[in-house]
Design a protein around this motif. Structure first.
Motif, PDB file in Angstrom:
ATOM      1  N   THR A  82       0.873  -1.275  -0.050  1.00 18.73           N
ATOM      2  CA  THR A  82      -0.011  -0.021  -0.076  1.00 18.73           C
ATOM      3  C   THR A  82       1.023   1.185   0.037  1.00 18.73           C
ATOM      4  OG1 THR A  82      -1.818  -1.340   1.138  1.00 18.73           O
ATOM      5  CG2 THR A  82      -1.787   1.285   1.349  1.00 18.73           C
ATOM      6  N   LEU A 121       2.293   1.788  -3.458  1.00 18.49           N
ATOM      7  CA  LEU A 121       1.087   2.382  -4.481  1.00 18.49           C
ATOM      8  C   LEU A 121       1.000   4.002  -4.132  1.00 18.49           C
ATOM      9  CD1 LEU A 121      -1.134  -0.676  -4.171  1.00 18.49           C
ATOM     10  CD2 LEU A 121      -0.081   0.253  -6.221  1.00 18.49           C
ATOM     11  N   PRO A 177      -3.045  -4.803  -0.694  1.00 17.69           N
ATOM     12  CA  PRO A 177      -3.521  -3.379  -0.757  1.00 17.69           C
ATOM     13  C   PRO A 177      -4.736  -3.184  -0.016  1.00 17.69           C
ATOM     14  CG  PRO A 177      -3.889  -4.304  -3.008  1.00 17.69           C
ATOM     15  CD  PRO A 177      -3.178  -5.383  -2.016  1.00 17.69           C
ATOM     16  N   TYR A 187      -5.718   3.904  -7.632  1.00 17.12           N
ATOM     17  CA  TYR A 187      -4.532   3.974  -8.349  1.00 17.12           C
ATOM     18  C   TYR A 187      -4.850   3.585  -9.853  1.00 17.12           C
ATOM     19  CZ  TYR A 187      -3.389   3.151  -3.554  1.00 17.12           C
ATOM     20  OH  TYR A 187      -3.491   3.037  -2.127  1.00 17.12           O
ATOM     21  N   VAL A 231      -1.931   1.917 -12.671  1.00 18.51           N
ATOM     22  CA  VAL A 231      -1.541   0.484 -12.607  1.00 18.51           C
ATOM     23  C   VAL A 231      -2.347  -0.124 -13.698  1.00 18.51           C
ATOM     24  CG1 VAL A 231      -1.495  -1.637 -11.239  1.00 18.51           C
ATOM     25  CG2 VAL A 231      -0.866   0.616 -10.115  1.00 18.51           C
ATOM     26  N   PHE A 255      -8.093  -0.452  -8.382  1.00 15.60           N
ATOM     27  CA  PHE A 255      -7.279  -0.402  -9.735  1.00 15.60           C
ATOM     28  C   PHE A 255      -8.323  -0.258 -11.107  1.00 15.60           C
ATOM     29  CE2 PHE A 255      -5.222  -3.060  -6.629  1.00 15.60           C
ATOM     30  CZ  PHE A 255      -3.911  -2.366  -6.590  1.00 15.60           C
TER      31      PHE A 255
END
Length: 390
Positions: free
Chosen positions: A280, A283, A302, A313, A316, A351
């Protein structure tokens, strides 16, 4: 059918050369693939046995494979016992060299043959300073200064630090070698007992590595970490591999200083990644991260803090996980619950642009289980491709 039973004219020369090159056990590649073992740990024997047999088959094979005989060498004191003529003749063929610390002792102020030989390897791309295992019967002495030749062709350096050797500088000092390798693209640094093993000679000198794209660290010391973030200039670095959690505060320091330029991060197989949420933190500290790799059962999934409405995020696009067996989970149900927590993160809004999940080391019994089929379906529902490999 063995190679020796084939006639040399049954295949084109180019194909024979490709076959010969693929017989090499140790890679000459100067880039990094996910989940590779830690460099310089396994003992390396003679790397030329296969080519020694090939060059004896016939004149053509001898002519084609002689250069490959010297492509990968392990340096030792016996190599220069009879002079350096052979190295002068074939030094241009050497692309990878393993240089143990036993070959760079400085018991006297005389010029070290190993550095003279190393200077003859004009096309050297990979240099390995392997982990030194102390012996009860012999000790290495580093009483005088060492030298280091220019290494303009070096693309990859695998470096296990030796505290006593580094005092002598030159080829035994990481910073001295880096100063002579301006075209380095991959650097691995390993430290034994990071809280007790110092890096000598780091000093105040700045290190500029204008071509370094990949940095891999194993048990890095706090002193080395501070030196990297304060004294090293790494303009194109975008790939970081961390084999174990860094010294106290080291992970946060890395994300703060280098996080913005990293696009690929990989975590090694280490149970300490289960103690804190390093994934985490990574990220959050790497806003431009595109790919992340880690060992599923030694890494916490995460997560979003309870006071955050939504954690996203968007950069990614690819995640890679290794499902290596581990001994400490109590039962089968614990493993499935741990896996589910990771897949819950993959398929959540965390994500939104995840397009590829790479899985390495999955057993057939997991792949054929209904519980995994449900996880896979959730990936398909959000247009994420599952790629499974051995």
């Amino acid at each position: 059918m063995s190679l020796s039973r084939l006639r040399h004219d049954t295949l084109p020369t180019e194909l024979w050369l490709e076959i010969f090159e693929n017989l090499e056990t140790y890679t000459i590649a100067h880039w990094h693939e996910p989940f590779q073992p830690i460099p310089g740990v396994t003992m390396e024997g003679d790397t030329r046995n296969a080519y020694r047999n090939i060059v004896l088959v016939c004149r053509d094979w001898h002519a084609w494979a002689t250069n490959l005989l010297y492509r990968n060498v392990k340096m030792s004191s016996s190599m220069w016992a009879h002079g350096t003529d052979t190295h002068r003749e074939h030094g241009h063929s050497v692309e990878r060299a393993v240089l143990p610390y036993t070959a760079t002792v400085t018991e006297s102020p005389k010029y070290m043959p190993s550095t003279e030989v190393l200077s003859l390897y004009s096309n050297l791309k990979v240099l390995v300073r392997p982990l030194h295992r102390p012996s009860l019967f012999t000790s290495l002495r580093f009483d005088f200064d060492a030298m280091c030749p220019p290494l303009p062709s070096l693309k990859r350096l695998d470096w296990w630090n030796h505290a006593e050797a580094s005092r002598s500088g030159g080829i035994n000092s990481l910073t001295a070698v880096l100063a002579e390798a301006p075209n380095l693209e991959f650097l691995f640094v390993g430290v034994v007992r990071p809280n007790f093993t110092p890096f000598h000679g780091l000093g105040a000198a700045r290190i500029c590595l204008p071509s370094l794209r990949t940095l891999r660290l194993s048990m890095a010391s706090a002193l080395l970490l501070r030196h990297i973030v304060v004294r090293w200039t790494l303009p194109v670095l975008d790939h970081l591999v961390v084999d174990s959690p860094l010294a106290a505060g080291g992970m946060d320091m890395i994300w703060e200083v280098l996080g913005a330029q990293l696009s690929v991060v990989e975590f090694g197989k280490h149970v300490r990644f289960l103690i804190e949420h390093h994934l985490t933190s990574c990220l959050r500290g790497c806003p431009n991260l595109r790919e992340i790799y880690y060992y599923l059962f030694t890494t916490l999934p995460p997560h979003a803090e309870s006071n955050e409405e939504e954690t996203i995020y968007p950069s990614v696009t690819s995640i890679g996980i290794h499902m290596a067996e581990i001994p400490f989970l109590e039962d089968d149900q614990d493993e499935w619950e741990h896996m589910k927590q990771h897949f819950d993160a993959f398929t959540s809004g965390m994500f939104p642009n995840l397009r590829l999940l790479r899985v390495v080391g999955m057993q057939d019994q997991v792949r054929n289980d209904e519980r995994f089929a449900s996880m896979h379906q959730r990936l398909r529902d959000r247009n994420c491709v599952l790629e499974i490999s051995e």
